[in-house]
Design a protein around this motif. Structure first.
Motif, PDB file in Angstrom:
ATOM      1  N   VAL A  67      -3.264   3.744  -1.991  1.00 58.20           N
ATOM      2  CA  VAL A  67      -3.261   2.956  -3.228  1.00 58.20           C
ATOM      3  C   VAL A  67      -2.757   1.576  -2.842  1.00 58.20           C
ATOM      4  N   SER A  68      -3.633   0.599  -2.899  1.00 55.99           N
ATOM      5  CA  SER A  68      -3.326  -0.729  -2.364  1.00 55.99           C
ATOM      6  C   SER A  68      -3.323  -1.780  -3.464  1.00 55.99           C
ATOM      7  N   VAL A  69      -2.451  -2.754  -3.296  1.00 52.15           N
ATOM      8  CA  VAL A  69      -2.316  -3.858  -4.253  1.00 52.15           C
ATOM      9  C   VAL A  69      -2.753  -5.143  -3.562  1.00 52.15           C
ATOM     10  N   TYR A  70      -3.602  -5.898  -4.240  1.00 53.57           N
ATOM     11  CA  TYR A  70      -4.096  -7.164  -3.710  1.00 53.57           C
ATOM     12  C   TYR A  70      -3.899  -8.248  -4.761  1.00 53.57           C
ATOM     13  N   SER A  71      -3.649  -9.454  -4.312  1.00 51.38           N
ATOM     14  CA  SER A  71      -3.598 -10.598  -5.224  1.00 51.38           C
ATOM     15  C   SER A  71      -3.919 -11.851  -4.434  1.00 51.38           C
ATOM     16  N   TRP A  72      -4.421 -12.853  -5.134  1.00 54.27           N
ATOM     17  CA  TRP A  72      -4.782 -14.099  -4.473  1.00 54.27           C
ATOM     18  C   TRP A  72      -3.568 -14.966  -4.180  1.00 54.27           C
ATOM     19  N   GLU A  73      -2.475 -14.737  -4.904  1.00 58.35           N
ATOM     20  CA  GLU A  73      -1.259 -15.500  -4.665  1.00 58.35           C
ATOM     21  C   GLU A  73      -0.061 -14.627  -4.982  1.00 58.35           C
ATOM     22  N   ASP A  74       1.096 -15.012  -4.488  1.00 58.36           N
ATOM     23  CA  ASP A  74       2.303 -14.219  -4.731  1.00 58.36           C
ATOM     24  C   ASP A  74       3.462 -15.093  -5.179  1.00 58.36           C
ATOM     25  N   ALA A  75       3.154 -16.189  -5.847  1.00 54.74           N
ATOM     26  CA  ALA A  75       4.183 -17.103  -6.345  1.00 54.74           C
ATOM     27  C   ALA A  75       4.079 -17.210  -7.867  1.00 54.74           C
ATOM     28  N   GLY A  76       5.095 -17.812  -8.469  1.00 59.01           N
ATOM     29  CA  GLY A  76       5.074 -18.048  -9.910  1.00 59.01           C
ATOM     30  C   GLY A  76       5.037 -16.764 -10.713  1.00 59.01           C
ATOM     31  N   GLU A  77       4.413 -16.823 -11.869  1.00 58.03           N
ATOM     32  CA  GLU A  77       4.373 -15.669 -12.760  1.00 58.03           C
ATOM     33  C   GLU A  77       3.527 -14.538 -12.179  1.00 58.03           C
ATOM     34  N   ILE A  78       2.472 -14.875 -11.450  1.00 57.58           N
ATOM     35  CA  ILE A  78       1.672 -13.827 -10.806  1.00 57.58           C
ATOM     36  C   ILE A  78       2.522 -13.089  -9.774  1.00 57.58           C
ATOM     37  N   GLY A  79       3.302 -13.833  -8.990  1.00 56.93           N
ATOM     38  CA  GLY A  79       4.167 -13.200  -8.007  1.00 56.93           C
ATOM     39  C   GLY A  79       5.216 -12.315  -8.650  1.00 56.93           C
ATOM     40  N   LEU A  80       5.764 -12.747  -9.786  1.00 48.51           N
ATOM     41  CA  LEU A  80       6.766 -11.950 -10.498  1.00 48.51           C
ATOM     42  C   LEU A  80       6.157 -10.648 -11.001  1.00 48.51           C
ATOM     43  N   LEU A  81       4.987 -10.736 -11.626  1.00 45.86           N
ATOM     44  CA  LEU A  81       4.324  -9.529 -12.120  1.00 45.86           C
ATOM     45  C   LEU A  81       3.926  -8.621 -10.960  1.00 45.86           C
ATOM     46  N   THR A 109       0.850  -1.191   0.000  1.00 43.70           N
ATOM     47  CA  THR A 109       0.000   0.000   0.000  1.00 43.70           C
ATOM     48  C   THR A 109       0.880   1.234   0.000  1.00 43.70           C
ATOM     49  N   PHE A 110       0.451   2.256  -0.677  1.00 44.98           N
ATOM     50  CA  PHE A 110       1.218   3.488  -0.836  1.00 44.98           C
ATOM     51  C   PHE A 110       0.303   4.685  -0.586  1.00 44.98           C
ATOM     52  N   PRO A 111       0.801   5.747   0.055  1.00 48.10           N
ATOM     53  CA  PRO A 111      -0.025   6.942   0.248  1.00 48.10           C
ATOM     54  C   PRO A 111      -0.079   7.763  -1.033  1.00 48.10           C
ATOM     55  N   GLU A 112      -1.263   8.150  -1.429  1.00 50.07           N
ATOM     56  CA  GLU A 112      -1.429   8.983  -2.618  1.00 50.07           C
ATOM     57  C   GLU A 112      -1.802  10.400  -2.192  1.00 50.07           C
ATOM     58  N   ALA A 113      -0.933  11.350  -2.499  1.00 51.23           N
ATOM     59  CA  ALA A 113      -1.176  12.743  -2.148  1.00 51.23           C
ATOM     60  C   ALA A 113      -2.344  13.287  -2.965  1.00 51.23           C
ATOM     61  N   MET A 114      -3.291  13.902  -2.285  1.00 52.25           N
ATOM     62  CA  MET A 114      -4.469  14.469  -2.920  1.00 52.25           C
ATOM     63  C   MET A 114      -4.460  15.994  -2.766  1.00 52.25           C
ATOM     64  N   ALA A 115      -5.155  16.678  -3.641  1.00 48.16           N
ATOM     65  CA  ALA A 115      -5.268  18.131  -3.543  1.00 48.16           C
ATOM     66  C   ALA A 115      -6.497  18.586  -4.320  1.00 48.16           C
ATOM     67  N   TRP A 116      -6.999  19.744  -3.944  1.00 44.43           N
ATOM     68  CA  TRP A 116      -8.067  20.393  -4.722  1.00 44.43           C
ATOM     69  C   TRP A 116      -7.412  21.140  -5.882  1.00 44.43           C
ATOM     70  N   PHE A 117      -8.080  21.110  -7.030  1.00 42.77           N
ATOM     71  CA  PHE A 117      -7.514  21.759  -8.215  1.00 42.77           C
ATOM     72  C   PHE A 117      -8.548  22.646  -8.894  1.00 42.77           C
ATOM     73  N   GLU A 118      -8.001  23.687  -9.538  1.00 41.44           N
ATOM     74  CA  GLU A 118      -8.801  24.580 -10.372  1.00 41.44           C
ATOM     75  C   GLU A 118      -8.059  24.815 -11.674  1.00 41.44           C
ATOM     76  N   SER A 119      -8.691  25.490 -12.614  1.00 36.18           N
ATOM     77  CA  SER A 119      -8.051  25.769 -13.893  1.00 36.18           C
ATOM     78  C   SER A 119      -6.881  26.720 -13.713  1.00 36.18           C
ATOM     79  N   ALA A 120      -5.789  26.446 -14.404  1.00 33.88           N
ATOM     80  CA  ALA A 120      -4.633  27.341 -14.335  1.00 33.88           C
ATOM     81  C   ALA A 120      -4.855  28.607 -15.139  1.00 33.88           C
ATOM     82  N   GLU A 121      -5.704  28.558 -16.129  1.00 30.26           N
ATOM     83  CA  GLU A 121      -5.921  29.711 -17.016  1.00 30.26           C
ATOM     84  C   GLU A 121      -7.260  30.392 -16.796  1.00 30.26           C
TER      85      GLU A 121
END
Length: 288
Positions: free
Chosen positions: A253-267, A157-169
């Motif tokens: 921002v979180s990552v989930y998977s049913w397994e962490d071995a083999g090709e799925i674990g590599l990806l 899991t990773f923290p995602e910085a959030m902010a309010w935004f408006e048009s620059a122009e």
């Protein structure tokens, strides 16, 4: 159904005009080739080769069959080649929010597919809550979701910085009621936006709703209203931070998977590495 071995003998005889040369081409014996032709003629009920001719040649019925025989053998070869190639025979199903499919993430998918040709990557983008529901229902092998807090079974899991935004122009004083640019109902940012504006005792209305991040960014840049967005996704889009509602809390921002071995674990490891790099630059404001 025609036996391909019999058709192959018939085509070889027709091509070479000789039982002997047909046997050499097929690495067989002349007697075997003769027997195979006889079996085919018995199956169709007609003579296919004029044995009295020198060189031997196909009969009229043989001419009609010859084209079909070539097509049948070609299709058989094509099917054998296809089945011998295991490319794409195993699938890894991945669900990700739209803005996570950046160039670095896409390059990871592309390189993984090149190195693991037997694996087909089925990538689906969507809203985090829907992706999470589908993952829990078993529709995805790996999922990346945005949420208020990670569940205990997350792989990373990773923290995602959030902010309010408006048009620059096209920014202007945002008096009540405040126009908001949002995702559809069920979108995570949408409810956080409503809750924050309500806490500020401001009146608001939804000025623009879009199902894609690109459309939301375009609407904000055009001056249609304010929006709460990830800082990582907003750079270079013609918008700027708006401080009227203070600093926004980070999301996970979180990552989930049913397994962490083999090709799925590599990806899975590659995906986590890309996300680590994506959010590294946005940790400082939150003291992480």
């Amino acid at each position: 159904m025609f036996d391909p071995r019999l058709l192959r003998a018939f085509v070889a005889i027709a091509d070479t005009g000789s039982f002997t040369q047909a046997a050499e081409r097929l690495h067989s014996t002349q007697s075997t080739i003769s027997q195979q032709l006889a079996r085919l003629e018995q199956a169709v009920g007609q003579g296919l080769i004029d044995r009295a001719a020198r060189p031997v040649r196909v009969t009229a019925p043989g001419e009609r069959l010859l084209g079909y025989a070539r097509r049948i053998l070609a299709l058989q070869q094509e099917a054998e080649t296809l089945l011998a190639d295991r490319a794409g025979t195993a699938a890894i199903r991945i669900g990700v929010p739209e803005d996570i499919v950046t160039l670095p993430m896409s390059e990871i998918f592309a390189r993984f597919a090149e190195r693991h040709r037997e694996v087909r990557l089925d990538v689906t983008t969507g809203l985090s809550r829907d992706l999470d529901r589908r993952f829990r229902a078993g529709e995805f092998d790996i999922v990346v979701v945005k949420e208020a807090a990670a569940s205990p079974d997350h792989r990373a899991t990773f923290p995602e910085a959030m902010a309010w935004f408006e048009s620059a122009e096209r920014a202007r004083p945002w008096t009540d009621p405040v126009p908001l640019v949002t995702f559809p109902p069920g979108g995570l940012y949408r409810e956080a936006m409503f809750e924050r504006v309500d806490r500020a005792r401001r009146h608001w209305y939804v000025a623009f709703t879009a199902t894609s991040l690109a459309s939301v960014l375009t609407a904000v840049a055009a001056g249609l209203g304010l929006s709460l967005l990830p800082r990582a996704a907003a750079e270079g889009c013609g918008i700027r931070p708006y401080g009227g509602f203070g600093e926004a809390a980070a999301m996970a921002v979180s990552v989930y998977s049913w397994e962490d071995a083999g090709e799925i674990g590599l990806l899975l490891g590659h995906i986590k590495a890309v996300l680590q790099g994506r959010y590294e630059a946005y940790r400082a404001p939150f003291g992480i």
